[in-house]
Design a protein around this motif. Sequence first.
Motif, PDB file in Angstrom:
ATOM      1  N   SER A 328       0.827  -1.214   0.000  1.00 49.11           N
ATOM      2  CA  SER A 328       0.000   0.000   0.000  1.00 49.11           C
ATOM      3  C   SER A 328       0.855   1.256   0.000  1.00 49.11           C
ATOM      4  N   SER A 329       0.240   2.327  -0.446  1.00 48.83           N
ATOM      5  CA  SER A 329       0.808   3.661  -0.342  1.00 48.83           C
ATOM      6  C   SER A 329      -0.031   4.495   0.621  1.00 48.83           C
ATOM      7  N   LEU A 330       0.509   5.640   1.008  1.00 46.63           N
ATOM      8  CA  LEU A 330      -0.285   6.689   1.631  1.00 46.63           C
ATOM      9  C   LEU A 330      -0.382   7.826   0.629  1.00 46.63           C
ATOM     10  N   ALA A 331      -1.601   8.258   0.356  1.00 41.68           N
ATOM     11  CA  ALA A 331      -1.856   9.310  -0.629  1.00 41.68           C
ATOM     12  C   ALA A 331      -2.577  10.472   0.037  1.00 41.68           C
ATOM     13  N   ILE A 332      -2.560  11.605  -0.632  1.00 38.45           N
ATOM     14  CA  ILE A 332      -3.237  12.802  -0.133  1.00 38.45           C
ATOM     15  C   ILE A 332      -4.391  13.138  -1.070  1.00 38.45           C
ATOM     16  N   PRO A 333      -5.633  13.027  -0.621  1.00 39.81           N
ATOM     17  CA  PRO A 333      -6.761  13.407  -1.476  1.00 39.81           C
ATOM     18  C   PRO A 333      -6.646  14.847  -1.944  1.00 39.81           C
ATOM     19  N   GLU A 334      -7.000  15.069  -3.181  1.00 38.90           N
ATOM     20  CA  GLU A 334      -6.922  16.410  -3.748  1.00 38.90           C
ATOM     21  C   GLU A 334      -7.769  17.396  -2.960  1.00 38.90           C
ATOM     22  N   ALA A 335      -8.837  16.922  -2.318  1.00 41.18           N
ATOM     23  CA  ALA A 335      -9.736  17.810  -1.583  1.00 41.18           C
ATOM     24  C   ALA A 335      -9.165  18.276  -0.246  1.00 41.18           C
ATOM     25  N   SER A 336      -8.034  17.727   0.182  1.00 42.73           N
ATOM     26  CA  SER A 336      -7.447  18.157   1.449  1.00 42.73           C
ATOM     27  C   SER A 336      -7.050  19.623   1.386  1.00 42.73           C
ATOM     28  N   ALA A 337      -7.405  20.355   2.426  1.00 42.58           N
ATOM     29  CA  ALA A 337      -7.028  21.769   2.506  1.00 42.58           C
ATOM     30  C   ALA A 337      -5.742  21.940   3.309  1.00 42.58           C
ATOM     31  N   ASN A 338      -5.129  20.852   3.726  1.00 47.27           N
ATOM     32  CA  ASN A 338      -3.929  20.927   4.566  1.00 47.27           C
ATOM     33  C   ASN A 338      -2.841  20.008   4.026  1.00 47.27           C
ATOM     34  N   LYS A 339      -2.524  20.193   2.752  1.00 44.56           N
ATOM     35  CA  LYS A 339      -1.615  19.276   2.072  1.00 44.56           C
ATOM     36  C   LYS A 339      -0.201  19.306   2.646  1.00 44.56           C
ATOM     37  N   ASN A 340       0.287  20.478   3.045  1.00 45.98           N
ATOM     38  CA  ASN A 340       1.652  20.543   3.564  1.00 45.98           C
ATOM     39  C   ASN A 340       1.801  19.715   4.837  1.00 45.98           C
ATOM     40  N   LEU A 341       0.847  19.835   5.742  1.00 46.71           N
ATOM     41  CA  LEU A 341       0.903  19.070   6.979  1.00 46.71           C
ATOM     42  C   LEU A 341       0.678  17.581   6.699  1.00 46.71           C
ATOM     43  N   ALA A 342      -0.207  17.293   5.756  1.00 49.43           N
ATOM     44  CA  ALA A 342      -0.452  15.895   5.373  1.00 49.43           C
ATOM     45  C   ALA A 342       0.818  15.268   4.804  1.00 49.43           C
ATOM     46  N   TYR A 343       1.540  16.030   3.970  1.00 48.15           N
ATOM     47  CA  TYR A 343       2.772  15.497   3.389  1.00 48.15           C
ATOM     48  C   TYR A 343       3.837  15.299   4.462  1.00 48.15           C
ATOM     49  N   ALA A 344       3.863  16.176   5.443  1.00 46.04           N
ATOM     50  CA  ALA A 344       4.809  16.011   6.555  1.00 46.04           C
ATOM     51  C   ALA A 344       4.563  14.685   7.259  1.00 46.04           C
ATOM     52  N   PHE A 345       3.296  14.321   7.427  1.00 50.80           N
ATOM     53  CA  PHE A 345       2.988  13.035   8.050  1.00 50.80           C
ATOM     54  C   PHE A 345       3.395  11.878   7.136  1.00 50.80           C
ATOM     55  N   LEU A 346       3.111  11.990   5.844  1.00 51.42           N
ATOM     56  CA  LEU A 346       3.515  10.947   4.898  1.00 51.42           C
ATOM     57  C   LEU A 346       5.015  10.703   4.976  1.00 51.42           C
ATOM     58  N   LYS A 347       5.771  11.775   4.993  1.00 55.60           N
ATOM     59  CA  LYS A 347       7.223  11.649   4.989  1.00 55.60           C
ATOM     60  C   LYS A 347       7.712  11.028   6.297  1.00 55.60           C
ATOM     61  N   TYR A 348       7.103  11.425   7.404  1.00 57.75           N
ATOM     62  CA  TYR A 348       7.486  10.848   8.693  1.00 57.75           C
ATOM     63  C   TYR A 348       7.191   9.345   8.711  1.00 57.75           C
ATOM     64  N   ALA A 349       6.005   8.972   8.250  1.00 56.87           N
ATOM     65  CA  ALA A 349       5.561   7.583   8.328  1.00 56.87           C
ATOM     66  C   ALA A 349       6.273   6.676   7.341  1.00 56.87           C
ATOM     67  N   ASN A 350       6.587   7.199   6.150  1.00 62.94           N
ATOM     68  CA  ASN A 350       7.059   6.326   5.067  1.00 62.94           C
ATOM     69  C   ASN A 350       8.510   6.537   4.666  1.00 62.94           C
ATOM     70  N   VAL A 351       9.159   7.584   5.221  1.00 67.36           N
ATOM     71  CA  VAL A 351      10.550   7.859   4.869  1.00 67.36           C
ATOM     72  C   VAL A 351      11.422   7.969   6.116  1.00 67.36           C
ATOM     73  N   ASP A 352      10.918   8.636   7.137  1.00 59.97           N
ATOM     74  CA  ASP A 352      11.732   8.955   8.303  1.00 59.97           C
ATOM     75  C   ASP A 352      11.495   7.975   9.468  1.00 59.97           C
ATOM     76  N   GLU A 353      11.391   8.489  10.699  1.00 62.60           N
ATOM     77  CA  GLU A 353      11.375   7.621  11.875  1.00 62.60           C
ATOM     78  C   GLU A 353      10.247   6.590  11.877  1.00 62.60           C
ATOM     79  N   GLY A 354       9.125   6.943  11.270  1.00 62.08           N
ATOM     80  CA  GLY A 354       7.981   6.047  11.299  1.00 62.08           C
ATOM     81  C   GLY A 354       8.217   4.715  10.611  1.00 62.08           C
ATOM     82  N   VAL A 355       9.159   4.688   9.671  1.00 56.87           N
ATOM     83  CA  VAL A 355       9.422   3.438   8.954  1.00 56.87           C
ATOM     84  C   VAL A 355       9.927   2.363   9.920  1.00 56.87           C
ATOM     85  N   GLN A 356      10.899   2.737  10.755  1.00 57.85           N
ATOM     86  CA  GLN A 356      11.451   1.763  11.690  1.00 57.85           C
ATOM     87  C   GLN A 356      10.405   1.327  12.710  1.00 57.85           C
ATOM     88  N   THR A 357       9.558   2.260  13.122  1.00 67.17           N
ATOM     89  CA  THR A 357       8.475   1.913  14.047  1.00 67.17           C
ATOM     90  C   THR A 357       7.594   0.832  13.445  1.00 67.17           C
TER      91      THR A 357
END
Length: 454
Positions: A328-357
């Motif tokens: 699976s992927s994590l995606a950001i719906p186009e209708a989100s009004a908070n894309k920058n914060l959503a992308y920060a979570f994506l990066k944390y979960a799928n690239v940074d510390e969240g991956v090891q967790t």
Amino acid sequence: MAITRRRALLLGAALTVSLTAGACGSGDDGSAPGADAPAAPAASAAVSDADIQKALDTGGSITVWAWEPTLKQVVADFQAKYPKVKVNLVNAGTGNDQYTALQNAIKAGSGVPDVAQVEYYALPQFALAKSVADLSALGAGKLDGTFTPGPWSSVHMGNGIYGLPMDSGPMALFYNKEVFDKYDLKVPTTWDEFAADAEKLHKANPKAYITNDTGDAGFTTSMIWQAGGKPYTVDGTTVGINFAEPGTQKFTALWQKLIDGKLLAPVTSWSDAWYKGLGDGTIATLVIGAWMPANLESGVKAGEGKWQVAPMPQWEAGGRSTAENGGSSLAIPEASANKNLAYAFLKYANVDEGVQTRVDGGAFPATTAQLQDPKFQDKEFPYFGGQKVNQVLAESASQVVSGWSYLPFQVYANSIFNDTVGKAYTSSTTLQDGLKAWQDASLKYGEEQGFTVK
């Protein structure tokens, strides 16, 4: 990984027709207009790392729709690191159930999450509908080399990147070593050897089978993928399906022999009978994704100490080709009004510390850093007799054949698999004829939804 998630993928659950219908139209630029999606602020043309950090520092609330169990701890850790951010983690259903709910929210123009878990095979359907955002402008383009080739290619459609890989399913051969030793079977390195083992085992014990199969879209497409097949072609809203191509025929020629010889257990995956067969040795192998170890450990306790993992059998001796099965992927719906914060979570979960967790919680990573980590590769699995299983699985991840595409209506196509190809397991219909029927029905559906088909 959660068995329910894998079951939803492997059974190829159907997505509502409205998703595809909303995806297709007569846009002059040849792309689907996504008319059902409400207007929403698009991501900035050039979002910097500083912009993402500012969103974290400013804080706010985002809603994440996902069923992946390891994300619960990721959310807790993320909120601890960024106390001004509130993440509402919602299980809106598994697979198709969530996709339907997501599409309904998009059409209604309210209740759309900021982040959604979307399986790789379903992502093109949302991307073409413009229901999920292209993450390139948010910085995803800088992540080349972060992920293994299979998952990374799966989140690309055209020039866009529509999700960040969360996990992966490079395939391997899981086999019951106790059964192999008892019947003097050689661990197969080629599919011809696999077929020979199937015949030898079933002859020695008519109640035992090399593996089970009653018809499964995800397994079939993964096998064709490994054989170098490219039955699907996608260029915007122009799609082609050709199951007469060489890779498909490699698979059907071998698998038809197993069906004709009644050498496959007539047991459906994820059923009670399947678990029983895996535990008592009457199903001797599984050719499946790298997420399987946790499922065996939790669901087939009678198999502890009996199972081992080997590389996926090859179509030619000495080959080094595998395919993906699940993920699976994590995606950001186009209708989100908070894309920058959503992308920060994506990066944390799928690239940074969240991956090891998530890896610590049992997920199989899509990131090259974790896959190459000696701690990950040298982990010994008591269930598998102390074998360093991740060494085999990480090697498979590096050998996934490139160039595979799914249809932009793959969810629907998978839903009709058993009505077409499935007949090859219960009647005189051949696999090749069943695939032709699947091809024709899928193309007919695509044409009805406004795609140009060939």
